[in-house]
Design an enzyme around this catalytic site. Structure first.
Site, PDB file in Angstrom:
ATOM      1  N   GLU A  80       0.558  -2.507   2.202  1.00  0.00           N
ATOM      2  CA  GLU A  80       1.696  -2.590   1.276  1.00  0.00           C
ATOM      3  C   GLU A  80       2.548  -1.337   1.385  1.00  0.00           C
ATOM      4  OE1 GLU A  80      -0.776  -5.183  -2.091  1.00  0.00           O
ATOM      5  OE2 GLU A  80      -0.007  -3.203  -2.589  1.00  0.00           O
ATOM      6  N   ARG A 113      -7.704  -7.985  -4.654  1.00  0.00           N
ATOM      7  CA  ARG A 113      -7.522  -7.235  -3.418  1.00  0.00           C
ATOM      8  C   ARG A 113      -7.469  -8.220  -2.254  1.00  0.00           C
ATOM      9  NH1 ARG A 113      -6.296  -4.190  -6.545  1.00  0.00           N
ATOM     10  NH2 ARG A 113      -6.952  -2.042  -6.942  1.00  0.00           N
ATOM     11  N   HIS A 150       2.685  -7.044  -5.667  1.00  0.00           N
ATOM     12  CA  HIS A 150       1.634  -6.283  -6.359  1.00  0.00           C
ATOM     13  C   HIS A 150       2.112  -5.808  -7.735  1.00  0.00           C
ATOM     14  CE1 HIS A 150      -2.204  -3.720  -5.574  1.00  0.00           C
ATOM     15  NE2 HIS A 150      -2.180  -4.216  -6.790  1.00  0.00           N
TER      16      HIS A 150
END
Length: 337
Positions: A275, A246, A294
């Site tokens: 994001e 994270r 991601h």
């Protein structure tokens, strides 16, 4: 039942074998992301069940108040702080938790480590522009021959967080002949010792001694901003810092500042504070930072596992089975049969 699946960026969900589980239901899959509460409320106004892809959309009390028909939220993987579970409970909305696998994120982490240490993204980009065996990375602030890259054998792999992913990564490191050094809570340290691994004497030693340091912590109030600029500045100018966990684990702006100062010399990042990120994000402009969008869990097997469980959980609740409910106090008579 009217069901919505949010944030399917690659339009992959409808093509999964498990999508057939929802046959007979009115299912809408959204491929683009909207952030505003008003936009989300308009999109979901008639939805009775919502399927979330990890933490891509935040479900707040303000949003829930605008969704009077919503009764079920089915989470791919574990429900996190992006869902206001207390607000869901107050409104009689059950939150269903799924399962996940550590394999895909561990493999993605290892792929980033290998790519970064051999400068593969830089070499590929240069080759596409006609430059043979040129990685760039020739700034005067960088160590000599930094652009050449180096092998992993004999280097020290630092792992902060020895859970399922951390354990897999330690196995990869051992297989490649790396010296594995672990840091974490006392339970993690003991588990690492039981597995025959070295444990750092302090977090300072972890950062100072690691040639590659990978972060594998859960994000919570205790770990938010746990990695400081001072920690990163302890790393070697040849070292690689990796974060596939994270972004908020790192103090705001600390990584950009550290990379600009040359300690660590390189970073590989799969997660960002917001994001999808914008094209002008500072890390995207840095030649000594490899960024991926991601991708930790984004592959076919993980998607099938995530969504098969999320879809089956909805069917189970409708059939009176409540094993996956994270907030059983939210059960309404219509779902309690």
């Amino acid at each position: 039942m009217k069901i919505a699946v949010l944030d399917d960026y690659q339009d992959a969900v409808r093509k999964l074998p498990c999508f057939s589980l929802l046959e007979g239901h009115d299912v809408k899959v959204f491929n683009n992301t909207v952030k505003g509460v008003g936009q989300l409320a308009a999109r979901l106004s008639d939805v009775e069940a919502l399927v979330l892809i990890r933490e891509r959309t935040r479900v707040t009390r303000q949003l829930l108040e605008k969704l009077p028909k919503l009764r079920i939220i089915s989470q791919t993987g574990r429900a996190g702080s992006h869902v206001d579970i207390e607000a869901c409970t107050d409104r009689g909305i059950v939150v269903l938790e799924g399962v996940g696998s550590p394999v895909a994120p561990a493999e993605l982490t290892w792929a980033l480590i290998m790519a970064a240490q051999r400068r593969i993204p830089q070499y590929v980009a240069s080759l596409k522009h006609g430059a043979w065996q040129q990685s760039g990375l020739k700034s005067t602030t960088m160590p000599p021959n930094f652009g050449l890259g180096q092998v992993l054998r004999g280097q020290t792999l630092g792992i902060w967080g020895y859970g399922k992913i951390g354990k897999l990564l330690a196995g990869f490191g051992r297989a490649f002949g790396m010296n594995v050094l672990v840091w974490g809570r006392e339970a993690s340290q003991q588990a690492a010792r039981d597995d025959g691994l070295n444990v750092a004497e302090s977090v300072e030693q972890l950062f100072a001694d690691s040639d590659v340091l990978s972060l594998h912590l859960r994000l919570n109030d205790e770990t938010r901003g746990i990695v400081k600029l001072s920690d990163l500045q302890r790393m070697k100018p040849t070292a690689l810092f990796v974060n596939t966990s994270r972004a908020e684990l790192i103090e705001e702006n600390a990584l950009v500042a550290a990379l600009n100062r040359g300690r660590p010399g390189m970073a590989a990042i799969d997660v960002f504070e917001s994001e999808p990120i914008l094209q002008g994000h500072a890390l995207l402009r840095m030649e000594n930072c490899i960024c991926t969008p991601h991708l930790g869990y984004v592959e076919r097997d993980s998607y099938e596992l995530y969504f098969r469980t999320a879809f089956q959980n909805i069917l189970d609740v409708l059939g009176g089975k409540h094993d996956s409910i994270a907030n059983p106090k939210a059960l309404t008579p219509a779902l309690s049969r």
